[in-house]
Design a protein around this motif. Sequence first.
Motif, PDB file in Angstrom:
ATOM      1  N   LEU A  77     -22.840  24.685   1.217  1.00 38.66           N
ATOM      2  CA  LEU A  77     -22.832  26.119   0.970  1.00 38.66           C
ATOM      3  C   LEU A  77     -21.803  26.462  -0.103  1.00 38.66           C
ATOM      4  O   LEU A  77     -22.080  27.254  -1.006  1.00 38.66           O
ATOM      5  CB  LEU A  77     -22.532  26.874   2.258  1.00 38.66           C
ATOM      6  N   GLU A  78     -20.630  25.844  -0.030  1.00 40.19           N
ATOM      7  CA  GLU A  78     -19.579  26.133  -1.009  1.00 40.19           C
ATOM      8  C   GLU A  78     -20.032  25.785  -2.426  1.00 40.19           C
ATOM      9  O   GLU A  78     -19.804  26.548  -3.373  1.00 40.19           O
ATOM     10  CB  GLU A  78     -18.306  25.359  -0.672  1.00 40.19           C
ATOM     11  N   GLY A  79     -20.683  24.634  -2.581  1.00 39.64           N
ATOM     12  CA  GLY A  79     -21.161  24.237  -3.898  1.00 39.64           C
ATOM     13  C   GLY A  79     -22.242  25.150  -4.432  1.00 39.64           C
ATOM     14  O   GLY A  79     -22.275  25.462  -5.631  1.00 39.64           O
ATOM     15  N   ASP A  80     -23.126  25.597  -3.548  1.00 41.26           N
ATOM     16  CA  ASP A  80     -24.194  26.495  -3.978  1.00 41.26           C
ATOM     17  C   ASP A  80     -23.634  27.854  -4.372  1.00 41.26           C
ATOM     18  O   ASP A  80     -24.082  28.459  -5.360  1.00 41.26           O
ATOM     19  CB  ASP A  80     -25.215  26.647  -2.852  1.00 41.26           C
ATOM     20  N   ILE A  81     -22.649  28.339  -3.633  1.00 41.23           N
ATOM     21  CA  ILE A  81     -21.993  29.602  -3.988  1.00 41.23           C
ATOM     22  C   ILE A  81     -21.323  29.483  -5.348  1.00 41.23           C
ATOM     23  O   ILE A  81     -21.439  30.374  -6.200  1.00 41.23           O
ATOM     24  CB  ILE A  81     -20.979  30.005  -2.905  1.00 41.23           C
ATOM     25  N   ALA A  82     -20.642  28.370  -5.570  1.00 39.84           N
ATOM     26  CA  ALA A  82     -19.954  28.168  -6.849  1.00 39.84           C
ATOM     27  C   ALA A  82     -20.943  28.143  -8.009  1.00 39.84           C
ATOM     28  O   ALA A  82     -20.671  28.689  -9.088  1.00 39.84           O
ATOM     29  CB  ALA A  82     -19.147  26.870  -6.805  1.00 39.84           C
ATOM     30  N   ALA A  83     -22.111  27.525  -7.808  1.00 39.23           N
ATOM     31  CA  ALA A  83     -23.127  27.490  -8.863  1.00 39.23           C
ATOM     32  C   ALA A  83     -23.604  28.890  -9.210  1.00 39.23           C
ATOM     33  O   ALA A  83     -23.802  29.230 -10.391  1.00 39.23           O
ATOM     34  CB  ALA A  83     -24.303  26.613  -8.424  1.00 39.23           C
ATOM     35  N   VAL A  84     -23.794  29.727  -8.194  1.00 44.05           N
ATOM     36  CA  VAL A  84     -24.237  31.100  -8.433  1.00 44.05           C
ATOM     37  C   VAL A  84     -23.122  31.918  -9.081  1.00 44.05           C
ATOM     38  O   VAL A  84     -23.369  32.723  -9.987  1.00 44.05           O
ATOM     39  CB  VAL A  84     -24.714  31.735  -7.115  1.00 44.05           C
ATOM     40  N   GLU A  85     -21.897  31.703  -8.669  1.00 43.12           N
ATOM     41  CA  GLU A  85     -20.772  32.443  -9.262  1.00 43.12           C
ATOM     42  C   GLU A  85     -20.629  32.129 -10.755  1.00 43.12           C
ATOM     43  O   GLU A  85     -20.254  33.009 -11.541  1.00 43.12           O
ATOM     44  CB  GLU A  85     -19.485  32.106  -8.521  1.00 43.12           C
ATOM     45  N   ARG A  86     -20.952  30.911 -11.157  1.00 47.04           N
ATOM     46  CA  ARG A  86     -20.899  30.585 -12.590  1.00 47.04           C
ATOM     47  C   ARG A  86     -21.934  31.399 -13.368  1.00 47.04           C
ATOM     48  O   ARG A  86     -21.666  31.857 -14.488  1.00 47.04           O
ATOM     49  CB  ARG A  86     -21.117  29.090 -12.797  1.00 47.04           C
ATOM     50  N   LEU A  87     -23.101  31.597 -12.791  1.00 44.85           N
ATOM     51  CA  LEU A  87     -24.122  32.402 -13.454  1.00 44.85           C
ATOM     52  C   LEU A  87     -23.723  33.872 -13.489  1.00 44.85           C
ATOM     53  O   LEU A  87     -23.973  34.571 -14.484  1.00 44.85           O
ATOM     54  CB  LEU A  87     -25.462  32.240 -12.752  1.00 44.85           C
TER      55      LEU A  87
END
Length: 249
Positions: free
Chosen positions: A55-65
Motif C-alpha cells: 500500500l505504501e508503495g502504491d500511494i507513493a507512486a500516485v503521489e508522484r503523479l
Amino acid sequence: MTNSILGAPATGAPSLSVVLVHGAFVDGSGWQQVYGELVDRGFEVLVAQHSTASLEGDIAAVERLIAAARNPVLLAGHSYGGAVITEAGNHPRVRALAYIAAFVPDAGESVATLNEAPAGPDETKAPLLPPQDGYLLVDPARFPEAFAADVDPATTRFLAAAQQPWAITAAVTPLTRAAWQTRPNFYLVASADRMIPPTAQRRMAQRAGAKITEIDSSHAVMMAHPQEVAAFIAAAASTVTSAERGDGQ
C-alpha cells in the motif's frame, strides 16, 4: 444510471487534472478508453502504473503523479485503488476523490477489514485462490464472470491469464488518514458487481458522504462502460470547480 450527477455542465477548459488509479489483479491499461474520453474533453490525464506489492508503495507512486500534474488534481480509483486514493488524497494538491466500484476505508481500516463484511442476498465476493508466497489471485476459471461479465470474452480471458498478483500485505495494511473526511467525494456503484458486493459499495459511499451514482455494470466498469465512467469523472470535476468558484459563477 440512477441518482446521477452526469447532468453537471462542464464549461471551458478543465481546471483539474485527473489521475486514474487501478485496482488489484490488473494494471493501468484498463483505463485506456476512459483516458481517451477524458483527453477528448480537454483534461490532462495521468495514469498510475503501480505494483500492488505494498500500500505504501502504491500511494507513493500516485503521489508522484499528483506532484507532476499541471493542475490541482481529482483522483479516480477503482477497486483496491480506492484505498490508495483515500490515503494519497491527503496531498495538498488533491481537490476531490472519485470512487469507481471501489473500497473506501476509514483511518485504521484496511481493504481486508472492509472485505470481512458479509455479502447481501444474491451477491458474491471475489473468488480468490488460496494465497501463494504472500500474493493473491482470482481463480482464472471464474475471473471472466466475476470481474467483467459484460466485457468481450476474449478480453476477459486474457485479463484472467495476465493477472497481476496482489500482495496480501497491501490488502491488510490499514490507512493512517482518510481523505474523504476533508475532500469532496463521488462514488459510482456497479450494481451488477460480483467482486465487491453492491450493498457494500453503497454502505461505504454513504459513510463517506459521497454523491452516489449507480450503473448496471460488472466490476470492470471502466472497461464495460468507458463513456459513462468518463462522464462521471468529468461531472465530478465540474461540480468541484463550480463549488470552488461559487454558485452561479
